[in-house]
Each structure stands twice: as C-alpha cells, then as structure tokens.
Design a protein around this motif. Sequence first.
Motif, mmCIF file in Angstrom:
data_model
loop_
_atom_site.group_PDB
_atom_site.id
_atom_site.type_symbol
_atom_site.label_atom_id
_atom_site.label_comp_id
_atom_site.label_asym_id
_atom_site.label_seq_id
_atom_site.Cartn_x
_atom_site.Cartn_y
_atom_site.Cartn_z
ATOM 1 N N UNK A 1 -1.282 -28.593 43.175
ATOM 2 C CA UNK A 1 -0.841 -27.296 43.692
ATOM 3 C C UNK A 1 0.337 -27.450 44.640
ATOM 4 N N UNK A 2 0.421 -28.565 45.349
ATOM 5 C CA UNK A 2 1.577 -28.804 46.224
ATOM 6 C C UNK A 2 2.851 -29.030 45.430
ATOM 7 N N UNK A 3 2.722 -29.451 44.166
ATOM 8 C CA UNK A 3 3.883 -29.825 43.356
ATOM 9 C C UNK A 3 4.375 -28.702 42.441
ATOM 10 N N UNK A 4 3.562 -27.669 42.238
ATOM 11 C CA UNK A 4 3.971 -26.597 41.325
ATOM 12 C C UNK A 4 3.856 -25.248 42.018
ATOM 13 N N UNK A 5 4.678 -24.306 41.563
ATOM 14 C CA UNK A 5 4.620 -22.945 42.097
ATOM 15 C C UNK A 5 3.568 -22.099 41.387
ATOM 16 N N UNK A 6 3.280 -22.435 40.147
ATOM 17 C CA UNK A 6 2.279 -21.685 39.381
ATOM 18 C C UNK A 6 0.933 -21.761 40.093
ATOM 19 N N UNK A 7 0.306 -20.625 40.366
ATOM 20 C CA UNK A 7 -1.005 -20.659 41.023
ATOM 21 C C UNK A 7 -2.029 -21.383 40.153
ATOM 22 N N UNK A 8 -2.810 -22.250 40.779
ATOM 23 C CA UNK A 8 -3.911 -22.912 40.093
ATOM 24 C C UNK A 8 -5.166 -22.071 40.261
ATOM 25 N N UNK A 9 -5.885 -21.906 39.160
ATOM 26 C CA UNK A 9 -7.206 -21.267 39.180
ATOM 27 C C UNK A 9 -8.253 -22.327 38.882
ATOM 28 N N UNK A 10 -9.247 -22.438 39.723
ATOM 29 C CA UNK A 10 -10.346 -23.363 39.462
ATOM 30 C C UNK A 10 -11.474 -22.641 38.744
ATOM 31 N N UNK A 11 -12.015 -23.327 37.733
ATOM 32 C CA UNK A 11 -13.070 -22.773 36.896
ATOM 33 C C UNK A 11 -14.246 -23.750 36.868
ATOM 34 N N UNK A 12 -14.200 -24.750 35.992
ATOM 35 C CA UNK A 12 -15.337 -25.645 35.799
ATOM 36 C C UNK A 12 -15.772 -26.369 37.078
#
Length: 369
Positions: free
Chosen positions: A229-240
Amino acid sequence: MNLHQITLHKLSMRLKHPFHTSFGTIQDKEVFLIDVMDMDGRHGFGETVAFSSPWYTEETVETNFHVMRDFLIPLLREHPIAHPDEVAALFSVIRRNSMAKAALETAIWDLYAKQKEQTLTTTIGGTKAQIDVGISIGMQSTSEALIDKIHAALEQGFKRVKLKIKPGHDIELLRQVRQHFPELPLMADANSAYTLRDLATLKQLDEFKLMMIEQPLAHDDIVDHATLQREINTPICLDESICSYDDVRHAITLNSCQVINIKLGRVGGLYEAKRIHDLCAEHGLSVWCGGMLEAGVGRAHNIALSALPHFNLPGDTAGSSHYWEQDIISPKVIVHNGYITVPQTSGIGYEIDWDAVKSYRTAQWTYTI
C-alpha cells in the motif's frame, strides 16, 4: 430464546453459469440450509457458504457439517441463550471454523428478529431502505466476451464492476476494459494470486484509476499488504485475511489497506461483522459486503448487513436470477436500477420456497435442543 430444534438441509444447487477465478471453476454449489425452531414454532434460517473443496479457506461443506453437528449444536443444547449476541462467545471455545459458526448464528438472529416481530435489518441497527449493488464477473474466455458481460451489467444498472485477475491475465485486460469504459467504477480481485515480487506489475494498476485492488497478496497476510500500500496509489481492499475484529485492528495499525470487505461467513456471523463495521467507521476505512455465491437465505442476510450505515461502497449481492434458475426463497432477490430494496417484513424478509428446497435436497438431519 427457547430454542427447540435445529434442522440441517443439505442441498446441491447448480449455478446458471460456471464461475471462474484464479483458483479454478465452480459450477455446482453444495449448501446447508439451517432451520432453527423455537418452542412456539417460529423458524429462523441461515446458510453455509463454504465450498466443497478448501480453495477459499480451510473450511469445506463437510467440515461445516462436522463442526455444526458435533460441536456447535451440542453447545447450544448445553448452554441456553437469551440473545444472539451471546452466540459468538459461546462458540469461541471452538477455534476458527467461522463459516460453520456463522450459519447457525445468522439463523438464530433471524429467529430472534421474528420473535421481536421486527426486520432483521432493524434488529442489527440497519438504517437503509435500499442498498447499492455491484457485480462480480468471473474470468471469460475472450476479452470480447468480458466486454459484452460488462455492457450487460451496466444495462442492468449495477453500480460497479469487479473483475477477477491473476498474473498474465491482468494489465492488458484492464487496459482493454478501461478503453471501452473510461468512467466505469471498476475494481479488480486477485484472490491472493500475487507476491511482492510482482510489485512492478502491481504498480501499473495505478494507471487504471481502480476503486480498489482486492487481496492481491497472500490470503493470510496483513504485513506485506502494508508494504504494497505504501508503493501504490490504488486502494488495497483486504478480504481473505480479515477473519475477525482483531485482524481489522491490526490492519489499521499497520496501514495495510483503505477498504475492508466484510463477509458474514468469513468473520463468523453478524455479531462480529457489526463490530468490524463500527471499527471501520471509527477509523475511516470504507466498507462493503462481499459475496460467496450464496443462495437466497445467505443473500438475504447480506442485504440486512449492507443496510448498516457505514457500508459506503456497492456490495456483491446480485439478484437471485443472476446465479440460479430457481432460488430457495420467495420472493426472489431483485435488483432494480442497481439497487435492492431492503425488505420490511419480519426477520430476513423472505419466505423459504420449500418446493425448491425439496428439489435440491440430498439429505437432512434434525437435532433437539
């Protein structure tokens, strides 16, 4: 709550269309319909969401049956409960097995709402009269077929589209979709198919202005997602990797994501899902309700959950006809212009279609409480 008996109906249901993910293809879904009855003859219903093989979590249809029959139902028999909130603590002596726990717990919530003569939505604190609906589209054989599927989804009014990706089936695919649909609310679901060694590829996702990338890294990871998440602008969504309130608390501490996908089966039921919802609201993480190819009862519980006030992104709760020729509830879940109306009758707001249940049923067991 005066529980009297629990009946487990084992069903085998065929999806209208095969569903393709990075793990494989699903065509037939085995389901346990849970029927909890009180002393006055009222019924509450739940549904298992585990698959026949352990590709999503360690749970399967058969392990759900084993845990419900041999551990959870005996606990309910030995320890009377007054409120569904007590079920999570009662079941906590059994490690994990969240999908088995959720199936029974949600049925008890439905029964409790019917005992109170109110909707399940109201009972758990929901406030919405309708919910926004997105759609998840499995991997298609050609990009043309995928484009056609997206066109059809937009014509039906879905509020966002989720695509499945995996290494080698990602950047060019998303580029083609973006060329056709430059303003489409779009997210990608990786189902844990990548590692940090794929950082260069994952950085390219920023080009497509995605709503989020769902679970790109390992299914049980929170730490590496923080690095990503620090390296990309795309929001990360956590699932599993979100199986409990504490998992979300750890993700918040590490800044592992910006979005949480709450699945009732994965977190163990409505009590834990509500706690996660409240924690995300407190810390400003967006929330949505994911799907597990549920039949009608599981779908109804997802609708009630999605009516909580901080579910601020469209979920995966598509209508019954999207997945099944014949669902097990009446009326069917219907999506109209991208919305599902939250039912206003008691409990989950849908009746069981027993003719459909009988046509799908392969076995049943009844236990006195």
